[in-house]
Design a protein around this motif. Structure first.
Motif, PDB file in Angstrom:
ATOM      1  N   ASP A  39     -21.904 -33.038  20.464  1.00 27.68           N
ATOM      2  CA  ASP A  39     -21.524 -32.387  21.731  1.00 27.68           C
ATOM      3  C   ASP A  39     -20.784 -33.366  22.641  1.00 27.68           C
ATOM      4  N   ARG A  96     -26.696 -33.470  16.952  1.00 27.28           N
ATOM      5  CA  ARG A  96     -26.023 -32.422  17.715  1.00 27.28           C
ATOM      6  C   ARG A  96     -25.628 -32.910  19.082  1.00 27.28           C
ATOM      7  N   MET A 134     -28.843 -18.350  10.563  1.00 22.40           N
ATOM      8  CA  MET A 134     -29.805 -17.633   9.747  1.00 22.40           C
ATOM      9  C   MET A 134     -29.405 -16.162   9.726  1.00 22.40           C
ATOM     10  N   LYS A 135     -29.476 -15.559   8.574  1.00 25.44           N
ATOM     11  CA  LYS A 135     -29.079 -14.160   8.438  1.00 25.44           C
ATOM     12  C   LYS A 135     -30.066 -13.245   9.154  1.00 25.44           C
ATOM     13  N   ARG A 136     -29.539 -12.170   9.689  1.00 24.24           N
ATOM     14  CA  ARG A 136     -30.365 -11.216  10.441  1.00 24.24           C
ATOM     15  C   ARG A 136     -31.479 -10.621   9.570  1.00 24.24           C
ATOM     16  N   ALA A 175     -33.870 -19.968  16.395  1.00 22.59           N
ATOM     17  CA  ALA A 175     -32.870 -20.103  15.332  1.00 22.59           C
ATOM     18  C   ALA A 175     -31.874 -18.950  15.390  1.00 22.59           C
ATOM     19  N   ALA A 176     -32.371 -17.761  15.679  1.00 25.84           N
ATOM     20  CA  ALA A 176     -31.485 -16.599  15.771  1.00 25.84           C
ATOM     21  C   ALA A 176     -30.484 -16.762  16.919  1.00 25.84           C
ATOM     22  N   ASP A 177     -30.930 -17.426  17.987  1.00 29.77           N
ATOM     23  CA  ASP A 177     -30.060 -17.656  19.144  1.00 29.77           C
ATOM     24  C   ASP A 177     -29.289 -18.968  19.030  1.00 29.77           C
ATOM     25  N   ASP A 178     -29.381 -19.613  17.862  1.00 33.14           N
ATOM     26  CA  ASP A 178     -28.733 -20.898  17.610  1.00 33.14           C
ATOM     27  C   ASP A 178     -29.179 -21.955  18.620  1.00 33.14           C
ATOM     28  N   ALA A 179     -30.468 -21.915  18.981  1.00 28.74           N
ATOM     29  CA  ALA A 179     -31.006 -22.864  19.956  1.00 28.74           C
ATOM     30  C   ALA A 179     -32.140 -23.701  19.380  1.00 28.74           C
ATOM     31  N   VAL A 180     -32.341 -23.638  18.077  1.00 27.02           N
ATOM     32  CA  VAL A 180     -33.470 -24.360  17.491  1.00 27.02           C
ATOM     33  C   VAL A 180     -33.263 -25.873  17.522  1.00 27.02           C
ATOM     34  N   SER A 187     -32.765 -27.999  19.727  1.00 23.81           N
ATOM     35  CA  SER A 187     -32.854 -28.399  21.127  1.00 23.81           C
ATOM     36  C   SER A 187     -34.231 -29.011  21.371  1.00 23.81           C
TER      37      SER A 187
END
Length: 154
Positions: free
Chosen positions: A151, A147, A1-3, A71-76, A78
Motif C-alpha cells: 500500500d 500488504r 474467496m468465492k461466494r 475475507a468476503a469484504d477483502d478486509a481479512v 488487516s
C-alpha cells in the motif's frame, strides 16, 4: 474467496452453532440425569466441563464467521483480524485444557485406562490444533505487513 465457498462455510458454521445449542439444551440435562449415581462434585465438574467445552466450540465458530465475513469484504489482511484469531487460539487452548480435565476426572473411575489415554491424546491433539492456528496467525502477520508495504508503494 468465492461466494459459494463463503455461503457454504457460513451454513456449516450456523449448523454447528445450532447443534451445539441443541446439545446444551437437550443433551447436557440428560447427562446430568444419567449421572445421578455418581458423586455430586464429580457430576457438577463433568457437566460444567462439557458445557464450557461447547462454549469454546461456539466461540471458535463465531470468530471464524467474522473472519469469513472479513475475507468476503477483502478486509481479512488487516489488524482487526488479529483479535478474532487470538480469540480462536485462546478458545482452542481452553478446549484442550478442558479435555485434559475430563480425562483426569475419568482416571479414578471404572473407565478403561485405554479410554482415558485416548481422551488425553485428544487433549494433546487439540493443543496441536492451537499451535497450527498460531502458525497461521504468524502467516497473517506477514501478509498484513506485506500488504502495508505494498500500500505504501502504490
Amino acid at each position: 474467496m468465492k461466494r459459494a465457498t463463503i455461503i457454504t462455510l457460513q451454513a456449516v458454521l450456523a449448523l454447528s452453532l445450532l447443534g451445539s445449542l441443541a446439545v446444551q439444551v437437550l443433551i447436557l440435562p440428560a447427562i446430568w440425569r444419567d449421572l445421578t449415581d455418581t458423586a455430586f462434585g464429580w457430576r457438577v465438574a463433568a457437566v460444567t466441563i462439557l458445557a464450557l467445552w461447547l462454549v469454546c466450540l461456539q466461540v471458535v465458530a463465531i470468530c471464524i464467521w467474522r473472519l469469513v465475513a472479513m475475507a468476503a469484504d477483502d478486509a481479512v489482511f488487516s489488524r482487526g483480524a488479529f483479535r478474532f484469531v487470538d480469540t480462536v487460539i485462546a478458545a482452542i487452548v481452553a478446549a484442550a485444557v478442558l479435555t485434559a480435565a475430563i480425562a483426569t476426572l475419568l482416571v479414578p473411575g471404572s473407565i478403561a485406562p485405554g479410554v482415558v489415554g485416548i481422551v488425553y491424546c485428544a487433549a494433546l491433539a487439540t493443543g496441536g490444533v492451537a499451535l497450527v492456528v498460531v502458525v497461521m496467525r504468524s502467516l497473517l502477520v506477514k501478509a498484513v505487513e506485506m500488504r502495508s508495504e505494498l500500500d505504501e508503494v502504490v
